[in-house]
Design a protein around this motif. Structure first.
Motif, short mmCIF file in Angstrom:
data_model
loop_
_atom_site.label_atom_id
_atom_site.label_comp_id
_atom_site.label_asym_id
_atom_site.label_seq_id
_atom_site.Cartn_x
_atom_site.Cartn_y
_atom_site.Cartn_z
N SER A 72 0.86 -1.18 0.00
CA SER A 72 0.00 0.00 0.00
C SER A 72 0.89 1.23 0.00
O SER A 72 2.06 1.17 0.40
CB SER A 72 -0.94 0.01 1.20
N CYS A 73 0.32 2.34 -0.46
CA CYS A 73 1.13 3.56 -0.54
C CYS A 73 0.25 4.79 -0.56
O CYS A 73 -0.95 4.71 -0.85
CB CYS A 73 2.02 3.53 -1.79
N TYR B 1 4.88 7.53 0.75
CA TYR B 1 4.91 6.66 1.93
C TYR B 1 4.53 5.27 1.44
O TYR B 1 3.45 5.06 0.87
CB TYR B 1 3.95 7.17 2.99
N GLU C 79 4.30 1.04 2.13
CA GLU C 79 4.25 -0.14 3.00
C GLU C 79 4.51 -1.36 2.13
O GLU C 79 3.79 -1.60 1.15
CB GLU C 79 2.88 -0.23 3.67
N PHE D 142 9.55 4.34 4.07
CA PHE D 142 8.98 3.01 4.25
C PHE D 142 8.42 2.85 5.65
O PHE D 142 8.97 3.36 6.63
CB PHE D 142 10.06 1.94 4.01
N GLY D 143 7.30 2.15 5.75
CA GLY D 143 6.68 1.89 7.04
C GLY D 143 5.20 1.63 6.85
O GLY D 143 4.69 1.61 5.72
N GLU D 144 4.48 1.41 7.95
CA GLU D 144 3.04 1.18 7.87
C GLU D 144 2.33 2.46 7.45
O GLU D 144 2.58 3.53 8.00
CB GLU D 144 2.51 0.70 9.22
N VAL D 145 1.49 2.36 6.45
CA VAL D 145 0.74 3.52 5.96
C VAL D 145 -0.56 3.64 6.74
O VAL D 145 -1.33 2.69 6.81
CB VAL D 145 0.46 3.38 4.45
#
Length: 545
Positions: free
Chosen positions: A471-472, A489, A491, A522-525
């Motif tokens: 996801s982004c 951003y 994920e 990068f990371g949880e969206v």
């Protein structure tokens, strides 16, 4: 007066208010033994569903609830939520379904703004509701729902009882033969739904009996709901009243398969065990299904229709869903349009197109629902239609019988939304020569870099074509030279890896250089409870970079 107006007036024999309440009444009389609700080990027939709804209405009436009173509910996708969709409006009251992921302050605002008289609370949410009630000015009658089918492996424990009454006791004291009331006028309010409130306080969107009934017919048509189909509740019922499907299923006497938590194994078990034919949800639900571990998957023989809104799913997701036995229908709408009011009406000849042109067709939001009278793209200043060239960006606008009554206690916002006789969606899009619309962005999400407009959706589409991206979200970042530049951003899928340089190079292969993100994080969206990317959160994060 012409001959067709003489002695041909409305009377009770030929004119009744439109309301979805009559759908359940008919289903209960025609198919009393048909399975209406599956919840855990519980099974409810249409006769019992109708009687329990009447009991709820009777109990509310006995406590002084009537026309224009608000009954708020904090419930999961469980039978009481379905019963509330009928029992509350049966006494001419208005159903207000709370988002189960809201914090106490947001809940308190809604309770006060709605002037809540009765509040039904699932024990899963009793802690946050207790905090909200402490903050709120209103003092409603609080009723606890203690779910007897709460799963043993529940991710959240039941909270303490906070109510003065128990839901089952409330219904036990109600009359299953209660003389319920049709609305005085089909324009009367049936429900209240609050917008997300990403800027300032949320607005209360008011639905009418008439529009809810028309939406049910449209859902039946566009979702292809056949007689006695089975619908899996992955879409939260609090979201636009579950796109009106709590009322819609009664049209064909279908089965509601309740699901408290959206988890892969539970979804596959429900589909296989209960013959599920339909479900609705955001792309995150599709990802959960196709990325499930093999041990959680089940085989099923029927094709399942998956109705999805939000951004168009990437081609890889669509292919994965088709291989898994799901037919995806792409929809678009807003809280103010009772959920989906636009459908990508797929034409058979498009299946023969090459992958690129076929994906382009899939990415379009589509054409108006049968119950919507007008859908267009306009210049919001001149209120003139933009050329149907697939390129000229304007604001998507709606007109018709499945547009909200307006915003509760907010005439200024209502007037702004309806300026010029059209509902202004705030979404930017284009009109294609064949009459299909395609979203380009929310007006606040267009990125203006060096005087050029960049659609965040276009950049996100490119990102989703990378095999590692789960996801982004793309938003603007202030830039001294260009004014704004895109920041992405991202994920990643479990077990996958990608670098910033790799992602940027991937985008440059698909987009003009100025459209590509300069920064990738990068990371949880962050997502809403319905799986939509929270762009406002991303914008806040980008301001701090």
């Amino acid at each position: 007066m012409n001959a067709y107006e003489q002695h041909l007036g409305k009377n009770p024999a030929n004119h009744q208010p439109l309301t979805p309440l009559t759908f359940l009444e008919r289903a209960a009389k025609v198919f009393p033994d048909q399975l209406a609700i599956v919840h855990g080990a519980g099974r409810t027939s249409y006769k019992t569903f109708w009687e329990r709804s009447l009991r709820l209405a009777s109990a509310l009436a006995a406590r002084g609830i009537g026309k224009g009173d608000t009954v708020s509910v904090m419930l999961s996708n469980t039978p009481p939520m379905l019963e509330a969709h009928y029992g509350v409006p049966m006494v001419k009251a208005v159903l207000h379904s709370l988002n189960t992921r809201l914090d106490a302050a947001a809940i308190a605002f809604q309770l006060d703004h709605a002037e809540t008289k009765v509040l039904i609370v699932d024990r899963e949410f009793s802690a946050v509701m207790a905090d909200a009630l402490a903050l709120a000015s209103v003092k409603p009658l609080v009723v606890d729902f203690d779910d007897p089918h709460y799963a043993e492996d529940a991710p959240y424990p039941k909270g303490e009882r906070i109510g003065a009454e128990d839901y089952e006791d409330l219904l036990a004291g109600g009359d299953p033969d209660f003389a319920w009331s049709m609305p005085d006028d089909e324009w009367d309010a049936i429900s209240l739904n609050y917008t997300s409130g990403t800027t300032g306080n949320p607005k209360g969107v008011v639905y009418s009996h008439r529009s809810a009934a028309l939406m049910c017919y449209a859902n039946t048509i566009h979702a292809g709901l056949g007689k006695h189909g089975a619908y899996l509740w992955t879409l939260p019922m609090f979201h636009c009243n579950g796109w009106c499907f709590p009322w819609t299923l009664a049209v064909q006497a279908g089965t509601h398969v309740c699901l408290r938590w959206v988890r892969a194994k539970a979804m596959y078990d429900a589909i296989a065990d209960h013959g599920v034919t339909h479900l609705c949800g955001a792309p995150i639900v599709m990802a959960t299904l196709i990325n499930a571990e093999d041990k959680d998957k089940r085989d099923f023989s029927q094709q399942v229709t998956f109705n999805t809104a939000a951004a168009p799913p990437p081609e890889a997701v669509l292919s994965g869903m088709a291989e898994a036995g799901f037919a995806v229908t792409h929809l678009y709408g807003l809280t103010e349009t009772y959920g989906p009011a636009v459908v990508n009406e797929w034409k058979g000849g498009w299946d023969a197109l090459d992958k690129g042109p076929r994906t382009t067709k899939k990415a379009r939001q589509g054409v108006r629902y049968a119950a919507l009278e007008g859908l267009t793209v306009m210049d919001p200043e001149t209120m003139q239609d933009t050329p149907a060239d697939g390129e000229t960006i304007g604001e998507v606008m709606f007109r018709g019988n499945i547009v909200m009554k307006g915003y509760l206690k907010n005439p200024v916002a209502s007037d702004e939304a309806f300026a010029g006789g059209w509902f202004h969606s705030g979404d930017l899009g284009v009109m294609h020569p064949d009459g299909y619309i395609q979203l380009k962005d929310r007006s606040k999400d267009i990125i203006i870099s060096g005087g050029e407009n960049i659609s965040s959706i276009e950049v996100e589409d490119a990102l989703y074509k990378h095999s590692a991206v789960a996801s982004c979200g793309v938003v603007a970042r202030a830039d001294d030279k260009w004014g704004e530049t895109p920041v992405a951003y991202v994920e990643l899928k479990p077990g996958r890896a990608a670098s910033e340089d790799e992602i940027i190079a991937h985008c440059r292969a698909l987009l003009a250089r100025f459209k590509c993100p300069r920064t990738v994080i990068f990371g949880e969206v962050p997502k809403t409870s319905t799986g939509k990317i929270q762009k406002f959160r991303l914008r806040e994060m980008a301001r701090n970079l």
